[in-house]
Scaffold this active site. Structure first.
Site, short mmCIF file in Angstrom:
data_model
loop_
_atom_site.label_atom_id
_atom_site.label_comp_id
_atom_site.label_asym_id
_atom_site.label_seq_id
_atom_site.Cartn_x
_atom_site.Cartn_y
_atom_site.Cartn_z
N GLU A 1 -7.76 -5.43 -0.33
CA GLU A 1 -8.31 -6.21 -1.44
C GLU A 1 -8.24 -7.73 -1.21
O GLU A 1 -8.98 -8.48 -1.82
CB GLU A 1 -7.56 -5.87 -2.74
CG GLU A 1 -7.63 -4.40 -3.13
CD GLU A 1 -8.98 -3.97 -3.63
OE1 GLU A 1 -10.00 -4.38 -3.03
OE2 GLU A 1 -9.02 -3.22 -4.61
N HIS B 1 0.85 -1.19 0.00
CA HIS B 1 0.00 0.00 0.00
C HIS B 1 0.88 1.23 0.00
O HIS B 1 1.95 1.23 0.62
CB HIS B 1 -0.93 0.02 1.23
CG HIS B 1 -2.08 0.95 1.06
ND1 HIS B 1 -2.01 2.28 1.40
CD2 HIS B 1 -3.31 0.74 0.53
CE1 HIS B 1 -3.18 2.84 1.11
NE2 HIS B 1 -3.98 1.94 0.58
N1 ACO Z 1 4.03 -7.51 -4.69
C1 ACO Z 1 5.34 -7.47 -4.97
N2 ACO Z 1 6.08 -6.36 -4.86
C2 ACO Z 1 5.45 -5.25 -4.44
C3 ACO Z 1 4.10 -5.23 -4.12
C4 ACO Z 1 3.37 -6.43 -4.27
N3 ACO Z 1 2.07 -6.49 -3.99
N4 ACO Z 1 3.74 -3.97 -3.76
C5 ACO Z 1 4.84 -3.24 -3.85
N5 ACO Z 1 5.88 -4.00 -4.26
C6 ACO Z 1 7.24 -3.57 -4.48
C7 ACO Z 1 7.38 -2.84 -5.80
O1 ACO Z 1 7.66 -3.70 -6.84
C8 ACO Z 1 8.49 -1.92 -5.48
O2 ACO Z 1 9.70 -2.63 -5.56
P1 ACO Z 1 10.99 -2.01 -6.27
O3 ACO Z 1 11.24 -0.72 -5.56
O4 ACO Z 1 12.00 -3.07 -6.09
O5 ACO Z 1 10.54 -1.79 -7.69
C9 ACO Z 1 8.29 -1.58 -4.03
O6 ACO Z 1 7.58 -2.65 -3.47
C10 ACO Z 1 7.53 -0.30 -3.77
O7 ACO Z 1 6.42 -0.31 -4.52
P2 ACO Z 1 5.76 0.99 -4.99
O8 ACO Z 1 5.39 0.78 -6.40
O9 ACO Z 1 6.52 2.21 -4.61
O10 ACO Z 1 4.49 1.01 -4.10
P3 ACO Z 1 3.30 1.91 -4.42
O11 ACO Z 1 3.05 2.68 -3.20
O12 ACO Z 1 3.40 2.68 -5.65
O13 ACO Z 1 2.23 0.78 -4.72
C11 ACO Z 1 0.44 -0.61 -4.67
C12 ACO Z 1 1.17 0.51 -3.94
C13 ACO Z 1 0.06 -0.15 -6.08
C14 ACO Z 1 -0.83 -0.91 -3.90
C15 ACO Z 1 1.36 -1.85 -4.75
O14 ACO Z 1 1.66 -2.28 -3.44
C16 ACO Z 1 0.76 -2.97 -5.56
O15 ACO Z 1 0.90 -2.98 -6.78
N6 ACO Z 1 0.06 -3.94 -4.89
C17 ACO Z 1 -0.59 -5.01 -5.61
C18 ACO Z 1 -1.92 -4.53 -6.19
C19 ACO Z 1 -2.96 -4.29 -5.11
O16 ACO Z 1 -3.09 -5.05 -4.15
N7 ACO Z 1 -3.74 -3.20 -5.29
C20 ACO Z 1 -4.79 -2.79 -4.35
C21 ACO Z 1 -4.34 -1.68 -3.47
S1 ACO Z 1 -5.54 -1.25 -2.25
C22 ACO Z 1 -6.60 -0.21 -3.01
O17 ACO Z 1 -6.24 0.56 -3.86
C23 ACO Z 1 -8.00 -0.23 -2.69
#
Ligand code: ACO
Length: 362
Positions: A304, A245
């Protein structure tokens, strides 16, 4: 800066997402005081308080929301075969766009009714069925279950859907709410703001994740396969849906609220305890894999993950989960849209130009 991390773009009285402590406050109430304790209509009223010239008490609000469902039902004939064949969220968005724009409570009630009635219409149409007309005497959650699923809206099922809708009703300046506020700030009207919100919600990085959570659980199939499956997904460069998140660096409090709601349903459904056991095993394995593979991040379960388990147990098809999310969040979008309009300020940030400089004229 690319994702506007930590930028404060609005003052709001609506909700506070405390990412460091894993707390969500909605108009002065901790989420735990609301989810499982009040119905969706109470939570929607709480958010809309002060945003319109009039706001009736909950029984009258509920009655008028029921009438709005009946009014919106008149638009369902616009769902043709082509529209019904598109992803449900696209079909629902097209139907929502038929609702007249406006700024008053009547418009807001139609917009709250819209995702409920239209999602049920799309679900039924894809099975070759017609939507039963709304029952304005039922609560919003009970009527949604009656219209959209096959099992009757028992007290336990209605309570579970209410807990879900309340849990996701508002969440600070998330992507869809920001989109709604931007549209509202131009005085475009509430329908336009809600359409902006819905368009931003559908992506898998926001409200589109729970469908893929079901695919993940189905594909993993049994607890002993979880760790290998999850490692392989990360090897392919994929993200694990339902984890991570932008703001929560500890556990998303909504995940716990929904885990409780789904456990409360378990007694009334013979298959559910097995599904919950698999989900809990996959959750534990995912948290372990993420700790090992991304040690510098704090990636925790988000809303989620248990949304998927709960909505599946209630009988919604996985590809309609985003639409069910919209059934609750629409109240938050409307409250934020009104708050933005009442602030009287157009949202218009700047971009930094990093392209080539103009060539000198010869
Ligand atoms: N699985 C694997 N790696 C992850 C995940 C995940 N679920 N979430 C974040 N990371 C990693 C990213 O790849 C990134 O790694 P890197 O720096 O080596 O590239 C790092 O953690 C940081 O990620 P960010 O992209 O900066 O996190 P951001 O805050 O932009 O993303 C998000 C948040 C979009 C929710 C992300 O965690 C994600 O894609 N999760 C999976 C999709 C999901 O569950 N979405 C629902 C969110 S809740 C809602 O909106 C209602």
């Amino acid at each position: 800066m690319d994702g506007l991390d930590d930028v404060v773009a609005a003052d709001t009285v609506l909700s506070d997402v405390d990412g460091a402590n894993g707390r969500l406050v909605i108009r002065g109430f901790a989420l735990e005081e609301l989810a499982g304790h009040v119905g969706f209509e109470d939570a929607a009223r709480l958010l809309l308080d002060g945003m319109f010239d009039e706001l009736p008490e909950t029984p009258e609000f509920s009655r008028r929301l029921g009438l709005a469902r009946c009014e919106v039902f008149e638009q369902v004939a616009a769902l043709d075969a082509e529209l019904a064949s598109r992803p449900p969220v696209d079909a629902v968005r097209a139907l929502m766009a038929r609702l007249t724009d406006g700024d008053d409570l009547e418009c807001a009630l139609r917009l709250i009714a819209g995702p409920a009635v239209f999602t049920a219409t799309v679900i039924r149409a894809r099975r070759g069925e017609r939507l039963p007309p709304p029952d304005p005497a039922l609560s919003h959650a009970a009527d949604i279950l009656r219209m959209a699923t096959d099992a009757p809206p028992s007290a336990a099922r209605t309570a579970a859907l209410d807990a879900y809708l309340v849990t996701i009703v508002d969440h600070g300046l998330n992507a869809s709410t920001f989109a709604a506020r931007v549209a509202a700030s131009t005085l475009a009207g509430l329908t336009s703001a809600v359409l902006a919100g819905l368009s931003a919600l559908k992506g898998p990085l926001h409200g589109g994740a729970p469908g893929p959570v079901i695919e993940m659980l189905d594909d993993i199939g049994s607890a002993d396969r979880a760790a290998a499956w999850l490692d392989a997904a990360l090897d392919r460069g994929e993200r694990l849906m339902g984890f991570g998140h932008r703001i929560y660096r500890v556990r998303d409090p909504r995940a716990d609220a929904l885990k409780q709601a789904v456990r409360a349903l378990a007694a009334s459904s013979p298959q559910l305890p097995g599904r919950i056991a698999l989900a809990e095993a996959v959750e534990a394995a995912a948290l372990e894999v993420l700790r090992r593979r991304k040690p510098d991040r704090s990636l925790q379960t988000n809303v989620e993950f248990y949304t998927a388990v709960l909505l599946e147990a209630l009988g919604f098809p996985a590809d309609a989960f985003t639409c069910v999310f919209a059934m609750g969040r629409v109240a938050g979008w409307i409250a934020h849209a009104r708050e933005q309009v009442l602030s009287g300020r157009l949202i218009r940030p700047k971009s930094r130009y990093v392209g080539p400089t103009p060539r000198q004229a010869a």
